[in-house]
Design a protein around this motif. Structure first.
Motif: not given
Length: 681
Positions: A410-424
């Protein structure tokens, strides 16, 4: 006692003696001086004699039956040949004829070969024909006892440990084999072990187990390792449930006592359990050392020598702080560096802590450069990066962590798209990247952090307050003798120059106010020159003796931090000497309560004063109520006020409850009191 039962005793004597004689012969052959003075001949004579005793006792033991006939035949006759050879060696050594001397070493070699074969076949009779080459038996690992197959995972391992040594392919005592389900069902000479002798009795197996130890038919026989009460309970439970070979534990009825026995069979295969098996215990002195160096260190549990280290949001960390941890770095499984001055350079020190399972790096100055360090943390399960500068390029490093379960970004510079790909790609890793509005609406703010170099001061102390929610404000009060109870907004660090209770809380529009952070700050106006203790504290919790009570350092909630002295089942009496005769009207006594560790607040105080340093007069007695039920860890500075009086010495009695209260989990156990700083005003 039958002579055959002595065979295991006799059988090892010729082995050791004849091998020693052979080694001595080699020594004398290579070293002409000194000459053999008859030692080898004596050894050969004793070896031959013990071989004859082994033959006699072994012959009688073999007649008892229960052994593989072919193996027994080989073992018996090769042993006879060995004994004849050993006896022949003795006479060859004794003879002075040239032919005897030439034959001596070749015959010795043959005897050693026969000795090896005899031992091999004897071992096969006892342990099975393939005992030399078969893989070592490994008991099944039970991770979830409810899913265990009762016979294969619980019953058969008991039989393997306590019964199979006498009931295997090489040694089937009573014609009984116990190495598999099929053999157990087949039974032995007395029939099936699972059947009852009479309709009203238990099975033959349990009947034999419960027979008196002296009885010949008792299982296991006298002299063997016996079944434990827990093992007997498990066998009876299995048999009472129709000897089910395929049943799972969860399918059979279980009472509370059996439930605890079954639970003990589960093996903890978690990363921490694996780490704990390979590290040394951490001495209490080392924990005290760490706590004296501005960090909190404690064991994560009583069962494992693993450390959780908290750097207490310090802004002055250096490499030296990590150097202190090196001695037991493999024991460190948790490290909290949140809100410290950790940056990429300091973070390089983390590489040595390869056994970390939980790492908190929230609100630090680290960047993507630290991600190369994470490959060292094969056991890491939880990683907190909240509020750091890491971005999407760091995510690839987390995918390679085999045990990672929780990732806070939370509150890092990671993007929503980047995290979505990581979760997948990493469905087993729970990623927390934001908090839902509904959670915000019902949530409360975290209380502010109170930062100060010391809690006990002589002139004044500088205090800072910190909070980590954007837009939030801090309000505080300093309750003291001036009755300063008006809340002020925190703008910048301030100084406290009186004994005060500082209270602070955080507010933010749309949020509930935080809980209140509280800290006692004590001003010491009276200089103490010496503190003498009437009785020595507990040896494990002695701190620096009387000096612990006058060093102006408060103890933490970790009672082994070296800043407390503890007394078990006794009161504490201390005599305090001032540098000069001084007027005093207040004493503050630091105390600690950790009920789960049998530590409770004192039940009373008595103060005596001395004007001349020799004669004491009672000044005040305070009685406190018995502590109410609680499991909260709490520090308290108890203030005792009295009329001003000029004194040279003070004697203080701190009364202990002595025993755990009735509401405690162990009522009546010897309780502790822990005392730290004595402050006079």
């Amino acid at each position: 006692m039958q002579l055959g039962n002595l065979h295991p005793l006799f059988v090892h004597l010729p082995i050791g003696i004849l091998v020693l004689a052979f080694l001595m012969e080699i020594y004398y052959y290579r070293k002409p001086e000194p000459k053999d003075n008859g030692t080898v001949l004596f050894a050969l004579g004793i070896g031959a004699l013990s071989a004859l005793f082994s033959i006699a006792s072994g012959w009688l033991l073999g007649d008892n039956g229960g052994y593989d006939e072919e193996l027994l035949f080989r073992h018996k006759w090769i042993a006879i040949a060995f004994s004849v050879g050993a006896l022949g060696l003795f006479f060859l050594k004794k003879s002075e004829k040239q032919l005897a001397r030439k034959a001596y070493f070749p015959v010795f070699a043959v005897v050693l070969v026969l000795l090896t074969l005899t031992g091999h076949f004897g071992g096969s009779l006892t342990h099975g024909e393939d005992f030399l080459f078969e893989e070592a038996y490994e008991e099944p690992i039970i991770e979830d006892v409810d899913k265990a197959v009762v016979f294969a995972d619980i019953v058969q391992p008991i039989l393997n440990r306590k019964c199979v040594s006498c009931h295997n392919d090489g040694k089937a005592k009573g014609g009984l084999l116990l190495t598999s389900e099929k053999e157990l069902l087949a039974g032995g000479d007395s029939g099936s072990l699972l059947d009852s002798l009479k309709a009203e009795e238990s099975s033959l197996l349990m009947h034999r187990i419960h027979m008196p130890l002296e009885e010949k038919e008792h299982m296991p026989p006298k002299g063997k390792v016996q079944l434990t009460p827990e093992e007997i309970m498990l066998l009876e439970w299995w048999m009472k449930n129709e000897n089910c070979f395929e049943c799972l534990t969860e399918s059979l009825p279980i009472n509370k006592k059996l439930e605890s026995v079954l639970a003990s069979l589960e093996k903890d295969t978690s990363p921490r359990a694996l780490i704990a098996e390979n590290v040394d215990d951490v001495p209490e002195e080392y924990l005290a050392l760490l706590n004296q160096n501005k960090m909190s260190a404690q064991l994560v549990s009583e069962e494992m020598p693993l450390l959780a280290v908290n750097f207490l949001q310090r802004k002055d960390l250096t490499v030296a702080d990590f150097e202190i941890l090196k001695e037991y770095k493999d024991n460190v499984v948790e490290m909290n560096l949140g809100y410290t001055n950790l940056d990429d350079e300091l973070a390089k020190q983390l590489k040595q802590f390869k056994n970390l399972t939980k790492l908190q790096l929230q609100q630090t100055k680290i960047t993507n450069a630290v991600t190369q360090l994470f490959k060292n943390f094969e056991f890491l399960e939880s990683l907190n990066l909240f509020g750091s500068e890491l971005d999407d390029s760091s995510l690839a490093a987390f995918s390679s962590l085999p045990h990672l379960k929780k990732l806070y970004v939370w509150q890092t510079k990671m993007t929503k798209d980047g995290l979505s790909e990581f979760r997948n790609k990493n469905a087993l890793i729970a990623v927390q990247s934001q908090i839902a509005d509904s959670v915000f609406a019902a949530s409360t703010l975290s209380p502010p952090v109170i930062l100060a170099d010391k809690e006990i001061f002589i002139d004044s102390v500088k205090v800072s307050l910190e909070q980590y929610f954007e837009g939030a404000k801090i309000f505080y009060t300093t309750e003291n003798s001036k009755k300063d109870t008006i809340a002020k907004e925190y703008i910048s660090p301030f100084y406290i120059s009186e004994t005060s209770v500082l209270k602070a809380y955080t507010t933010l529009e749309g949020w509930e106010s935080s809980e209140v952070s509280t800290e006692d700050f004590l001003k010491s106006r009276v200089e103490v020159s010496k503190v003498s203790l009437a009785k020595s504290p507990h040896p494990k919790y002695s701190g620096k003796g009387g000096k612990t009570l006058m060093d102006l350092k408060r103890g933490t909630t970790n009672f082994v931090d070296g800043n407390w002295i503890g007394y078990e089942n006794q009161h504490m009496t201390a005599t305090i000497e001032f540098k000069n005769q001084t007027t005093v009207s207040n004493i503050s006594v630091g105390s600690l309560s950790i009920p789960n560790d049998w530590i409770f607040f004192p039940t009373g105080y008595t103060i005596w004063g001395s004007v001349d340093g020799n004669n004491f007069t009672k000044i005040k007695t305070v009685k406190l109520p018995i502590q109410k039920p609680s499991v909260i860890i709490e520090r308290k500075a108890y203030n005792i006020d009295f009329d001003p009086i000029a004194l040279k010495k003070v004697r203080l009695l701190v009364e202990s409850p002595l025993k755990n209260p009735d509401w405690h989990a162990v009522p009546g156990g010897n309780s502790f009191i822990f005392v730290d700083e004595l402050v006079f005003n």
